[in-house]
Design an enzyme around this catalytic site. Structure first.
Site, PDB file in Angstrom:
ATOM      1  N   SER A   7       0.843  -1.193   0.000  1.00 39.38           N
ATOM      2  CA  SER A   7       0.000   0.000   0.000  1.00 39.38           C
ATOM      3  C   SER A   7       0.875   1.239   0.000  1.00 39.38           C
ATOM      4  O   SER A   7       1.651   1.460   0.941  1.00 39.38           O
ATOM      5  CB  SER A   7      -0.893  -0.003   1.247  1.00 39.38           C
ATOM      6  OG  SER A   7      -1.455   1.289   1.414  1.00 39.38           O
ATOM      7  N   HIS A  31      -1.557  -1.386  -4.006  1.00 37.62           N
ATOM      8  CA  HIS A  31      -2.773  -0.921  -3.343  1.00 37.62           C
ATOM      9  C   HIS A  31      -2.704   0.597  -3.200  1.00 37.62           C
ATOM     10  O   HIS A  31      -1.732   1.137  -2.652  1.00 37.62           O
ATOM     11  CB  HIS A  31      -2.884  -1.599  -1.974  1.00 37.62           C
ATOM     12  CG  HIS A  31      -4.151  -1.345  -1.248  1.00 37.62           C
ATOM     13  ND1 HIS A  31      -5.328  -2.008  -1.542  1.00 37.62           N
ATOM     14  CD2 HIS A  31      -4.441  -0.508  -0.225  1.00 37.62           C
ATOM     15  CE1 HIS A  31      -6.290  -1.596  -0.716  1.00 37.62           C
ATOM     16  NE2 HIS A  31      -5.774  -0.679   0.092  1.00 37.62           N
ATOM     17  N   ASP A  33      -4.614   3.871  -1.752  1.00 37.10           N
ATOM     18  CA  ASP A  33      -5.651   4.303  -0.804  1.00 37.10           C
ATOM     19  C   ASP A  33      -6.120   5.711  -1.118  1.00 37.10           C
ATOM     20  O   ASP A  33      -5.354   6.668  -1.001  1.00 37.10           O
ATOM     21  CB  ASP A  33      -5.098   4.260   0.624  1.00 37.10           C
ATOM     22  CG  ASP A  33      -5.012   2.839   1.143  1.00 37.10           C
ATOM     23  OD1 ASP A  33      -6.032   2.134   1.096  1.00 37.10           O
ATOM     24  OD2 ASP A  33      -3.915   2.437   1.577  1.00 37.10           O
ATOM     25  N   MET A  35      -8.597   8.627  -0.026  1.00 36.16           N
ATOM     26  CA  MET A  35      -9.387   9.086   1.137  1.00 36.16           C
ATOM     27  C   MET A  35      -9.906  10.490   0.858  1.00 36.16           C
ATOM     28  O   MET A  35      -9.164  11.338   0.362  1.00 36.16           O
ATOM     29  CB  MET A  35      -8.512   9.097   2.386  1.00 36.16           C
ATOM     30  CG  MET A  35      -7.876   7.733   2.667  1.00 36.16           C
ATOM     31  SD  MET A  35      -7.015   7.755   4.240  1.00 36.16           S
ATOM     32  CE  MET A  35      -6.228   6.142   4.204  1.00 36.16           C
ATOM     33  N   HIS A  64      -8.466   1.560  -3.548  1.00 37.20           N
ATOM     34  CA  HIS A  64      -9.386   1.408  -2.415  1.00 37.20           C
ATOM     35  C   HIS A  64     -10.003   2.772  -2.152  1.00 37.20           C
ATOM     36  O   HIS A  64      -9.337   3.666  -1.632  1.00 37.20           O
ATOM     37  CB  HIS A  64      -8.567   0.886  -1.221  1.00 37.20           C
ATOM     38  CG  HIS A  64      -9.325   0.762   0.042  1.00 37.20           C
ATOM     39  ND1 HIS A  64      -8.702   0.567   1.263  1.00 37.20           N
ATOM     40  CD2 HIS A  64     -10.658   0.793   0.314  1.00 37.20           C
ATOM     41  CE1 HIS A  64      -9.620   0.485   2.215  1.00 37.20           C
ATOM     42  NE2 HIS A  64     -10.813   0.630   1.671  1.00 37.20           N
ATOM     43  N   MET A  66     -11.992   5.096  -0.233  1.00 37.00           N
ATOM     44  CA  MET A  66     -12.615   5.419   1.055  1.00 37.00           C
ATOM     45  C   MET A  66     -13.281   6.784   0.864  1.00 37.00           C
ATOM     46  O   MET A  66     -12.772   7.829   1.265  1.00 37.00           O
ATOM     47  CB  MET A  66     -11.548   5.437   2.160  1.00 37.00           C
ATOM     48  CG  MET A  66     -11.105   4.025   2.543  1.00 37.00           C
ATOM     49  SD  MET A  66      -9.505   3.981   3.375  1.00 37.00           S
ATOM     50  CE  MET A  66      -8.408   3.915   1.970  1.00 37.00           C
ATOM     51  N   MET A 134     -11.642  -4.996   6.096  1.00 40.40           N
ATOM     52  CA  MET A 134     -10.740  -4.089   6.810  1.00 40.40           C
ATOM     53  C   MET A 134     -10.435  -4.669   8.183  1.00 40.40           C
ATOM     54  O   MET A 134     -11.346  -5.043   8.925  1.00 40.40           O
ATOM     55  CB  MET A 134     -11.377  -2.707   6.991  1.00 40.40           C
ATOM     56  CG  MET A 134     -11.537  -1.890   5.721  1.00 40.40           C
ATOM     57  SD  MET A 134     -10.004  -1.603   4.816  1.00 40.40           S
ATOM     58  CE  MET A 134      -9.006  -0.721   6.043  1.00 40.40           C
ATOM     59  N   ASP A 172      -6.808  -5.839   4.806  1.00 41.70           N
ATOM     60  CA  ASP A 172      -6.112  -4.559   4.775  1.00 41.70           C
ATOM     61  C   ASP A 172      -6.119  -3.951   6.173  1.00 41.70           C
ATOM     62  O   ASP A 172      -7.184  -3.700   6.739  1.00 41.70           O
ATOM     63  CB  ASP A 172      -6.858  -3.655   3.776  1.00 41.70           C
ATOM     64  CG  ASP A 172      -6.229  -2.281   3.612  1.00 41.70           C
ATOM     65  OD1 ASP A 172      -5.131  -2.045   4.144  1.00 41.70           O
ATOM     66  OD2 ASP A 172      -6.855  -1.446   2.917  1.00 41.70           O
ATOM     67  N   GLY A 173      -4.920  -3.725   6.706  1.00 40.00           N
ATOM     68  CA  GLY A 173      -4.801  -3.050   7.999  1.00 40.00           C
ATOM     69  C   GLY A 173      -4.024  -3.869   9.006  1.00 40.00           C
ATOM     70  O   GLY A 173      -4.464  -4.937   9.423  1.00 40.00           O
TER      71      GLY A 173
HETATM   72  C1  DX5 Z   1      -5.990   2.168   5.901  1.00 40.10           C
HETATM   73  C2  DX5 Z   1      -5.693   1.770   4.489  1.00 40.10           C
HETATM   74  C3  DX5 Z   1      -4.643   0.741   4.375  1.00 40.10           C
HETATM   75  C4  DX5 Z   1      -3.303   1.162   4.928  1.00 40.10           C
HETATM   76  C5  DX5 Z   1      -2.758  -0.026   5.638  1.00 40.10           C
HETATM   77  O1  DX5 Z   1      -7.134   2.941   5.935  1.00 40.10           O
HETATM   78  O2  DX5 Z   1      -6.832   1.287   3.829  1.00 40.10           O
HETATM   79  O3  DX5 Z   1      -4.494   0.278   3.040  1.00 40.10           O
HETATM   80  O4  DX5 Z   1      -2.369   1.557   3.968  1.00 40.10           O
HETATM   81  O5  DX5 Z   1      -1.611   0.358   6.313  1.00 40.10           O
HETATM   82  P1  DX5 Z   1      -0.892  -0.618   7.326  1.00 40.10           P
HETATM   83  O6  DX5 Z   1      -0.491  -1.825   6.542  1.00 40.10           O
HETATM   84  O7  DX5 Z   1       0.237   0.185   7.825  1.00 40.10           O
HETATM   85  O8  DX5 Z   1      -1.903  -0.953   8.392  1.00 40.10           O
HETATM   86 ZN    ZN Z   2      -6.530   0.282   1.829  1.00 38.88          ZN
END
Ligand code: DX5
Ligand code: ZN
Length: 227
Positions: A7, A31, A33, A35, A64, A66, A134, A172-173
């Site tokens: 990610s 990946h 992200d 947001m 992804h 969000m 998640m 993920d997470g």
């Molecule tokens: C969090 C993201 C993840 C994030 C995960 O909201 O969706 O993709 O990058 O990070 P780590 O692996 O550090 O938990």
């Molecule tokens: Zn993510």
């Protein structure tokens, strides 16, 4: 078969192309992200950054979203070079969003937050190409893996298998060498990892180690606990 998806959230945004290039030989997907500051309390990147990265990488871009209004941006992400887009079940309009993503030629993913019950995604398992469970509250990298999500992952895996559905199951997470095994044993086959990879001294090596940790937990793997 296990896929590793670094990610970029935890990479240096000032040199993203280099960061991606470094993990690319060991990664299956990238990946990304996205947001929006509404669905989650953080802002990250949008289609222009995906378009810029696309020029530097041939990896599958697993975006992804969000976002509260992903439907307004699916087309932009597709044009920017996204291969898959995942929307959250919590924003509603799920069937329409998945259909829109597919009609654009995207792999259509459906994500579920830790506190949202399994029942929310159950009606859409046949419509999604990917289910993303998640294992942290979305919004930030570097959080701790929530083991209480494991039963939901296992239930999703069981139902996908029972119905012969081919959707990918992604987690993920908080995924690292210590938590990957539990996620894989529960049925996940795509592991997203941000800080475990990009905060390591050698991100490509960390990607490889994560794959080995996950593979051990696959059915028949050295550490699957079945023997
Ligand atoms: C969090 C993201 C993840 C994030 C995960 O909201 O969706 O993709 O990058 O990070 P780590 O692996 O550090 O938990
Ligand atoms: Zn993510």
């Amino acid at each position: 078969m296990l896929r590793i998806a670094p990610s970029v959230l935890s990479a240096d945004f000032g040199s993203l192309a280099e960061a991606v290039g470094e993990v690319a030989p060991e990664a299956d997907w990238l990946h990304v992200d996205v947001m929006d500051g509404h669905f989650v309390p953080n802002l990250t990147i949008g289609p222009p950054v995906v378009a810029s990265l696309r020029k530097h990488s041939g990896l599958f871009f697993d975006c992804h979203l969000m976002m509260t209004n992903p439907g307004d941006f699916l087309e932009s992400f597709r044009h920017a070079g996204a291969d898959g887009c995942t929307v959250h079940v919590e924003v509603g309009d799920t069937s329409a969003l998945l259909a829109q993503a597919k009609s654009l030629g995207l792999r259509a993913g459906l994500a579920i937050n830790p506190e949202t019950p399994y029942e929310a995604i159950e009606p859409f398992l046949a419509e999604a190409d990917l289910i993303l469970c998640m294992t942290v509250h979305p919004g930030f990298g570097g959080q701790q893996f929530m083991a209480e999500v494991l039963p939901k992952i296992a239930r999703t895996r069981a139902e996908l298998d029972r119905r012969g559905l081919g959707a990918e199951l992604e987690v993920d997470g908080g995924i690292d060498e210590d938590t990957a095994g539990a996620a894989v044993r529960a049925g996940a086959r795509v592991l997203v990892a941000g800080s475990a990879i990009f905060s390591a001294d050698h991100p490509w090596e960390a990607t490889r180690r994560l794959r080995l940790a996950g593979e051990k937990a696959l059915p028949g793997g050295q550490g699957d606990g079945a023997k």
